[in-house]
Design a protein around this motif. Structure first.
Motif, PDB file in Angstrom:
ATOM      1  N   MET A  92      -3.156  47.085  55.235  1.00  0.00           N
ATOM      2  CA  MET A  92      -3.334  48.535  55.241  1.00  0.00           C
ATOM      3  C   MET A  92      -3.984  49.006  56.535  1.00  0.00           C
ATOM      4  SD  MET A  92      -1.869  49.658  52.597  1.00  0.00           S
ATOM      5  CE  MET A  92      -2.334  51.325  52.928  1.00  0.00           C
ATOM      6  N   MET A  93      -4.990  48.279  56.999  1.00  0.00           N
ATOM      7  CA  MET A  93      -5.654  48.677  58.239  1.00  0.00           C
ATOM      8  C   MET A  93      -4.680  48.587  59.422  1.00  0.00           C
ATOM      9  SD  MET A  93      -8.167  50.023  59.623  1.00  0.00           S
ATOM     10  CE  MET A  93      -9.453  49.991  58.435  1.00  0.00           C
ATOM     11  N   THR A  94      -3.837  47.588  59.433  1.00  0.00           N
ATOM     12  CA  THR A  94      -2.848  47.459  60.501  1.00  0.00           C
ATOM     13  C   THR A  94      -1.843  48.607  60.459  1.00  0.00           C
ATOM     14  OG1 THR A  94      -3.108  45.063  60.453  1.00  0.00           O
ATOM     15  CG2 THR A  94      -1.142  45.914  61.534  1.00  0.00           C
ATOM     16  N   CYS A  95      -1.413  48.988  59.264  1.00  0.00           N
ATOM     17  CA  CYS A  95      -0.490  50.124  59.145  1.00  0.00           C
ATOM     18  C   CYS A  95      -1.141  51.406  59.646  1.00  0.00           C
ATOM     19  CB  CYS A  95      -0.036  50.285  57.686  1.00  0.00           C
ATOM     20  SG  CYS A  95       1.108  49.015  57.129  1.00  0.00           S
ATOM     21  N   VAL A  96      -2.387  51.619  59.276  1.00  0.00           N
ATOM     22  CA  VAL A  96      -3.111  52.804  59.760  1.00  0.00           C
ATOM     23  C   VAL A  96      -3.223  52.765  61.277  1.00  0.00           C
ATOM     24  CG1 VAL A  96      -5.373  53.935  59.767  1.00  0.00           C
ATOM     25  CG2 VAL A  96      -4.373  53.212  57.606  1.00  0.00           C
ATOM     26  N   ILE A  97      -3.512  51.606  61.834  1.00  0.00           N
ATOM     27  CA  ILE A  97      -3.638  51.468  63.299  1.00  0.00           C
ATOM     28  C   ILE A  97      -2.303  51.751  63.979  1.00  0.00           C
ATOM     29  CG2 ILE A  97      -3.983  49.767  65.130  1.00  0.00           C
ATOM     30  CD1 ILE A  97      -6.267  48.609  63.375  1.00  0.00           C
ATOM     31  N   PHE A  98      -1.201  51.308  63.397  1.00  0.00           N
ATOM     32  CA  PHE A  98       0.104  51.565  64.007  1.00  0.00           C
ATOM     33  C   PHE A  98       0.440  53.054  64.011  1.00  0.00           C
ATOM     34  CE2 PHE A  98       1.114  47.078  64.058  1.00  0.00           C
ATOM     35  CZ  PHE A  98       1.963  46.991  65.146  1.00  0.00           C
ATOM     36  N   VAL A  99       0.166  53.752  62.924  1.00  0.00           N
ATOM     37  CA  VAL A  99       0.451  55.186  62.896  1.00  0.00           C
ATOM     38  C   VAL A  99      -0.511  55.930  63.829  1.00  0.00           C
ATOM     39  CG1 VAL A  99       0.508  57.250  61.445  1.00  0.00           C
ATOM     40  CG2 VAL A  99       1.504  55.126  60.624  1.00  0.00           C
ATOM     41  N   PHE A 100      -1.769  55.523  63.836  1.00  0.00           N
ATOM     42  CA  PHE A 100      -2.726  56.128  64.760  1.00  0.00           C
ATOM     43  C   PHE A 100      -2.314  55.835  66.208  1.00  0.00           C
ATOM     44  CE2 PHE A 100      -6.720  56.181  67.192  1.00  0.00           C
ATOM     45  CZ  PHE A 100      -7.116  57.491  66.927  1.00  0.00           C
ATOM     46  N   GLY A 101      -1.781  54.647  66.452  1.00  0.00           N
ATOM     47  CA  GLY A 101      -1.285  54.302  67.780  1.00  0.00           C
ATOM     48  C   GLY A 101      -0.131  55.199  68.205  1.00  0.00           C
ATOM     49  N   ALA A 102       0.768  55.516  67.277  1.00  0.00           N
ATOM     50  CA  ALA A 102       1.863  56.437  67.596  1.00  0.00           C
ATOM     51  C   ALA A 102       1.319  57.821  67.916  1.00  0.00           C
ATOM     52  CB  ALA A 102       2.848  56.503  66.424  1.00  0.00           C
TER      53      ALA A 102
END
Length: 165
Positions: A92-102
């Motif tokens: 979940m943290m990785t998914c949040v980081i990917f969307v925040f990265g976008a």
């Protein structure tokens, strides 16, 4: 202790129990892994929205970010308390980081666009240079559209074998 009786029978005393633990993971895949992964993939659509369409692109990215944070909070609240980080927490943290990265990639793109426009105004350049700036922004956006899926694929290649073992 072995006791041998007169007729040759050996008496073995054995006490114990057997416990089989089974992990029911389908619920977690359907409720958490699949939706969050699809939200990350859906956030990549923002790379195909022109940078000039700020409300559309920001709306998509902020909405997906907030939905993922909400799913992450649900996971935290429904999971048992643990000392360390769980595999689902890492996902979940990785998914949040990917969307925040976008979201941050779009911010970088807007900043680059602003700097190029300021540079163009200062130098009073010809319209041909302005077209080059548009190509440069498209190149940056295209690079992000390839980098994010590649990094997410790499994360999945590492994550799933480790978390399922």
């Amino acid at each position: 202790m072995d006791l041998v009786y007169g007729n040759g029978f050996v008496n073995y005393s054995l006490t114990g129990f057997e416990m089989t633990l089974t992990r029911y993971s389908r619920k977690y895949f359907v409720n958490y892994y699949l939706p969050s992964g699809l939200i990350v993939v859906g956030s990549w659509v923002s790379f195909f929205i022109p940078p000039e369409v700020v409300p559309g692109r920001m709306g998509l990215l902020v909405t997906t970010f907030l939905v993922l944070v909400n799913i992450f909070n649900t996971v935290i609240n429904n999971s048992p308390n643990t000392e360390g980080v769980t595999a689902m927490g890492i996902w979940m943290m990785t998914c949040v980081i990917f969307v925040f990265g976008a979201l941050m990639a779009y911010a970088v793109l807007l900043l680059k666009k602003k700097l190029l426009m300021q540079q163009e105004v200062k130098s009073m350049s010809s319209p041909k240079t302005g077209h080059w700036h548009g190509d440069q922004l498209t190149y940056i956006d295209t690079a992000f559209s390839y980098a994010f899926p590649a990094l997410f694929l790499l994360f999945n290649i590492v994550y799933w074998p480790v978390s399922l073992s």
